[in-house]
Write a protein that holds these residues in place. Structure first.
Motif, PDB file in Angstrom:
ATOM      1  N   SER A  47       0.874  -1.236   0.016  1.00  0.00           N
ATOM      2  CA  SER A  47       0.051   0.102  -0.002  1.00  0.00           C
ATOM      3  C   SER A  47       0.850   1.438   0.005  1.00  0.00           C
ATOM      4  N   HIS A  48       0.458   2.173  -0.701  1.00  0.00           N
ATOM      5  CA  HIS A  48       1.175   3.606  -0.561  1.00  0.00           C
ATOM      6  C   HIS A  48       0.173   4.585  -0.967  1.00  0.00           C
ATOM      7  N   GLU A  49       0.606   5.896  -0.692  1.00  0.00           N
ATOM      8  CA  GLU A  49      -0.332   7.022  -0.892  1.00  0.00           C
ATOM      9  C   GLU A  49       0.312   7.677  -2.168  1.00  0.00           C
ATOM     10  N   ARG A  50      -0.594   7.715  -3.074  1.00  0.00           N
ATOM     11  CA  ARG A  50      -0.366   8.505  -4.772  1.00  0.00           C
ATOM     12  C   ARG A  50      -0.889   9.817  -4.358  1.00  0.00           C
ATOM     13  N   LYS A  51      -0.341  10.917  -4.666  1.00  0.00           N
ATOM     14  CA  LYS A  51      -0.397  12.171  -4.973  1.00  0.00           C
ATOM     15  C   LYS A  51      -0.736  12.474  -6.235  1.00  0.00           C
TER      16      LYS A  51
END
Length: 162
Positions: A44-48
């Motif tokens: 999981s990661h955060e994408r801007k």
């Protein structure tokens, strides 16, 4: 001489296949209450991102992938076996015959009767010999390569990752 290395190559191929199955079972699955379930890896990661109006947007992205899809699965295949067998036999046979003849004669003469003594001997000696030299060489050249993933396994992993 030839069958031994060929049988060893077949046995090695069987052992390689069993090692592949054991690897998949031990690494790719866990047993829970008698049921085998696939080991999954979560990322999981955060994408801007940017919205249409230009304001920032942060999205959380999660991906679940089977562990087996990320690992090289050991699958060796014997590509070719070359067996060279060389034999060299040398045989030498010898036969020796020797003869010996011995004759001894003795004569005694004087004033009376004449005495004559003869002795003879004959000896024959025969010697036969055989010498065999043997030389054998066996060279076995085996080339094993990493085999491609079987089509069925590739399809199953593709279905699991979708």
């Amino acid at each position: 001489m030839i069958g031994g290395p060929l049988q060893a190559a077949v046995d090695a191929q069987v052992a390689s296949s069993l090692a592949t199955v054991n690897f998949i079972n031990s690494v790719g699955f866990v047993e829970d209450d008698g049921k085998k379930t696939l080991v999954m890896v979560d990322f999981s990661h955060e994408r801007k991102d940017v919205k249409e109006d230009g304001s920032p947007l942060v999205k959380s992205v999660a991906v679940k992938v089977p562990l087996l899809a990320m690992l090289p699965i050991p699958s060796l295949r014997i590509e070719h076996v070359i067996i060279d067998f060389n034999a060299k036999l040398n045989s030498v046979e010898s036969n020796t015959v020797s003869d010996a003849l011995g004759v001894n004669a003795e004569v005694k003469a004087g004033w009376g009767p004449v005495s004559f003594k003869v002795s003879a001997s004959y000896q024959r000696k025969s010697v036969t010999g055989v010498e065999v030299k043997k030389e054998f060489a066996l060279n076995v050249n085996v080339k094993a390569v990493q085999d491609e993933m079987p089509g069925g396994l590739e399809k199953i992993l593709g279905l699991l990752s979708a």
